[in-house]
Design a protein around this motif. Structure first.
Motif, mmCIF file in Angstrom:
data_model
loop_
_atom_site.group_PDB
_atom_site.id
_atom_site.type_symbol
_atom_site.label_atom_id
_atom_site.label_comp_id
_atom_site.label_asym_id
_atom_site.label_seq_id
_atom_site.Cartn_x
_atom_site.Cartn_y
_atom_site.Cartn_z
ATOM 1 N N ARG A 390 0.767 -1.153 -0.080
ATOM 2 C CA ARG A 390 -0.041 0.053 0.010
ATOM 3 C C ARG A 390 0.844 1.171 -0.014
ATOM 4 O O ARG A 390 0.728 2.157 -0.812
ATOM 5 N N PRO A 391 1.875 1.375 0.900
ATOM 6 C CA PRO A 391 2.416 2.840 0.784
ATOM 7 C C PRO A 391 3.305 2.848 -0.428
ATOM 8 O O PRO A 391 3.584 3.956 -0.817
ATOM 9 N N GLY A 417 -7.053 -3.921 0.141
ATOM 10 C CA GLY A 417 -6.419 -5.195 0.823
ATOM 11 C C GLY A 417 -6.919 -6.472 0.208
ATOM 12 O O GLY A 417 -6.161 -7.420 -0.213
ATOM 13 N N SER A 418 -8.100 -6.871 -0.053
ATOM 14 C CA SER A 418 -8.814 -7.889 -0.615
ATOM 15 C C SER A 418 -8.790 -8.042 -1.985
ATOM 16 O O SER A 418 -8.767 -7.077 -2.778
ATOM 17 N N THR A 419 -9.063 -9.345 -2.561
ATOM 18 C CA THR A 419 -9.263 -9.422 -3.803
ATOM 19 C C THR A 419 -10.380 -8.710 -4.426
ATOM 20 O O THR A 419 -10.396 -8.301 -5.389
ATOM 21 N N ALA A 420 -11.361 -8.945 -3.803
ATOM 22 C CA ALA A 420 -12.592 -8.016 -4.251
ATOM 23 C C ALA A 420 -12.703 -6.713 -4.070
ATOM 24 O O ALA A 420 -12.890 -6.083 -5.107
ATOM 25 N N GLU A 421 -12.038 -6.212 -3.224
ATOM 26 C CA GLU A 421 -11.710 -4.846 -3.066
ATOM 27 C C GLU A 421 -10.852 -4.256 -4.383
ATOM 28 O O GLU A 421 -11.250 -3.043 -4.791
ATOM 29 N N ARG A 422 -9.874 -5.004 -4.721
ATOM 30 C CA ARG A 422 -8.977 -4.685 -5.640
ATOM 31 C C ARG A 422 -9.896 -4.782 -6.973
ATOM 32 O O ARG A 422 -9.597 -3.827 -7.896
ATOM 33 N N ALA A 423 -10.893 -5.485 -7.075
ATOM 34 C CA ALA A 423 -11.571 -5.832 -8.466
ATOM 35 C C ALA A 423 -12.463 -4.500 -8.465
ATOM 36 O O ALA A 423 -12.727 -4.171 -9.405
ATOM 37 N N VAL A 424 -12.997 -4.053 -7.525
ATOM 38 C CA VAL A 424 -14.084 -3.033 -7.223
ATOM 39 C C VAL A 424 -13.046 -1.617 -7.569
ATOM 40 O O VAL A 424 -13.557 -0.750 -8.218
#
Length: 616
Positions: A390-391, A417-424
């Motif tokens: 992240r940084p 953080g998560s795969t789903a969050e990255r996809a969104v």
């Protein structure tokens, strides 16, 4: 298409006819040709009609021949003639609505499995006293509802519910989702107590108020991938799309088509032109900015197929004038600046046709966005701990020049953080960290990513479940129906969708080329100067407008003393975004638009429950 509305009371008391009439009044733009209502005991159904099939018959709400079922129906059933020929039923009309009633009489809720088309409807069952709500598989047409201990209230649009449920209020939980997605995912909305029926779902509500929500259709699971040669895949998609276009031409009124000059709409026009005896009407928008204008390409396609071509222009002043009115039509923040252009297209098209085809859905099914080239990074980025990733990505994103838009988008998505969050995150204006800081509270975690074969399959599935129905299809429905125009997207024929979701990813992105299989099909119908050129997208030159004609408006809306969103969102964060953009240091158009649209929605939809401005 049409507008539907209704109420089912659980206390046995009658529904007020004036209430149903008031709900239907809010949907007049969806159905200017006719209207009707039916009430009995504790149920009331309302309908406003845009006449497409059997235009001089099929009044609604409609009763089944045996008197058991009553329906208020929005949409088109493309295979209604085929279904009708197989049913033993005393038909009294020539339309598709009665075919749905006949199917319910024969099969009950299993009737949904037989339907091919786009639809949202409510069926009241006299025998049980319950109501069934159903929405098409892809969520092309809308259906919202409110359910409490006293009643079920439903309609095509949120505004139709307001006479029954009262003053609208913000659903604070959904605010964070909006800031992430520019739209709220089903089943939620930005309105407290109002829910969307998810695509491919049916909601059965008993006379006592017991509710049962279930899916009647889901895309094929990842394990059902085809083992298919690339050229066989091209042949299959070609045939499936031809079938879908042929179905989408079913109407008793003229059918036209949007024509942006891109691959998808051009291919639709090429196929549809072969099915008509007279030249089609085609429609294109111009923004007066060479970065985004595709009018010359659209003209070439029009010349190639001999269409009657129409163009509409949009500038910053016209944009500002339409924004409040179309926010009320949208029942939500106008999630994409191009929504305004879609309305102008629909308004122009409505002068010539009642139905227009569109290329919507192709990018989500066949991996057409630039992000799909880097889809596997969405999964693999998780191998690097977030504390390290992240940084580093944050520094890279801040250091990237204004022109490096795609690199900045990628960095912001991959730092999640998560795969789903990255996809969104690929389409998100704000990161989860930014949303938490703006709202002063942490976001609820994203639901886990759905089962998937690879990164491309993952992004397709998530786009198909969220970005497409909750953003693009909502936009398409509200903006077209604001002009009383029906829009049909052949790429979203469920047979083509099922085929697409079973295709291996290497025919969607091949040798770095996105949407490879569709472009190979298009090469059979169109010159390569159309099929192989760089994707532009349907965009408004908002970055320039925010620095010129819309600069003062932006600050007034977001920073004035009467700003509503300043009580929800930290004002210093908003001021920093505005300063960064107007100085030219960064292009913050997507994030500014997200906030401005939210403020416009709060002012026009929460402060007032008036009639749709300019709709009469």
């Amino acid at each position: 298409m049409c507008g539907i509305a209704g109420v089912l009371r659980f206390d046995g008391q009658p529904v007020d006819p004036a209430l149903v009439a008031a709900m239907a009044d809010r949907l007049e733009h969806r159905g200017p040709d006719d209207r009707g209502q039916w009430l009995e005991s504790s149920v009331g159904l309302g309908h406003t009609r845009l006449s497409i099939i059997d235009p001089h018959g099929s009044p609604q709400p409609m009763e089944s021949a045996d008197g058991r079922f009553h329906i208020t129906f929005n949409g088109e059933i493309f295979n209604y003639r085929e279904l009708r020929s197989r049913l033993d039923y005393p038909f009294r009309t020539n339309g598709d609505t009665e075919v749905v009633l006949a199917l319910f009489t024969a099969y009950g809720v299993q009737a949904l499995q037989h339907l091919r088309g786009q639809f949202a409807f409510a069926v009241y069952d006299r025998e049980t006293g319950g109501v069934t709500l159903a929405r098409d598989r892809m969520g092309i047409l809308p259906l919202v509802y409110s359910l409490d201990h006293a009643s079920l209230t439903f309609g095509s649009e949120v505004k139709a519910l307001l006479p029954a449920i009262g003053e609208p209020r913000l659903d604070e939980t959904s605010l964070a989702h909006y800031l992430r997605r520019r739209a709220v995912p089903a089943p939620d909305t930005l309105y407290a107590g109002v829910r969307k029926l998810p695509p491919g779902h049916v909601l059965s509500v008993s006379a006592s108020g017991k509710a049962d929500l279930r899916a009647y259709w889901t895309p094929p699971p990842p394990a059902q991938v085809m083992r298919i040669d690339p050229q066989e895949a091209v042949d299959l998609v070609d045939q499936r799309l031809q079938d879908a276009v042929r179905d989408a031409m079913v109407a008793d009124v003229p059918v036209g088509s949007y024509l942006s000059g891109g691959v998808d709409s051009s291919l639709i026009v090429a196929m549809a032109s072969r099915l008509t005896d007279t030249p089609m009407h085609t429609f294109c928008a111009s923004f007066g900015d060479p970065r985004f204008d595709e009018v010359e390409h659209a003209r070439r396609v029009s010349d190639l197929f001999g269409t009657n071509h129409h163009e509409v222009a949009l500038d910053a002043s016209g944009f500002q004038d339409l924004w409040p009115r179309l926010t009320v039509h949208r029942d939500a923040p106008v999630s994409e600046p191009a929504d305004i252009a879609v309305f102008l297209l629909a308004q122009d098209a409505r002068q010539h046709v009642k139905v227009a085809l569109s290329g919507e859905g192709s990018d989500e099914l066949f991996a057409g966005y630039p992000k799909y080239r880097f889809a596997d990074l969405t999964i693999r980025a998780g191998l690097v701990p977030a504390a390290v990733r992240r940084p580093l990505l944050h520094l890279a994103e801040r250091a990237a020049p204004t022109s490096a838009t795609r690199a900045r988008i990628a960095a912001r998505a991959l730092m999640e953080g998560s795969t789903a969050e990255r996809a969104v995150g690929w389409f998100a204006p704000f990161t989860t960290t930014e949303v938490a800081a703006m709202l002063g509270r942490p976001m609820a975690p994203e639901p886990p990513a759905p089962p998937h074969r690879d990164g491309i399959d993952l992004l397709c599935r998530m786009d198909l479940a969220g970005w497409l129905p909750d953003n693009l299809l909502e936009r398409g429905d509200r903006m077209s129906m604001a002009a009383s125009l029906e829009v049909r997207p052949p790429f979203l024929d469920h047979r083509l969708v099922e085929t697409a979701m079973r295709l291996p990813s290497d025919v969607k992105v091949r040798d770095g080329q996105t949407k490879w299989v569709v472009k190979e099909v298009a090469d059979r119908y169109l010159p390569q100067s159309i099929t192989q050129r760089r994707k532009v997208g349907f965009k408004v030159p908002l970055d320039a407008w925010f620095r010129t004609g819309m600069r003062d408006l932006s600050r007034d809306l977001l920073l004035s003393s009467d700003s509503i969103t300043s009580s929800w969102i930290e004002p210093s964060a908003v001021r920093a975004l505005l300063d960064s953009h107007t100085s030219g240091r960064r292009n913050e158009e997507a994030r500014l638009w997200t906030l401005l649209s939210l403020e416009q929605w709060a002012r026009t939809c929460l402060r007032s429950t008036a009639e749709v401005p300019g709709s009469h």
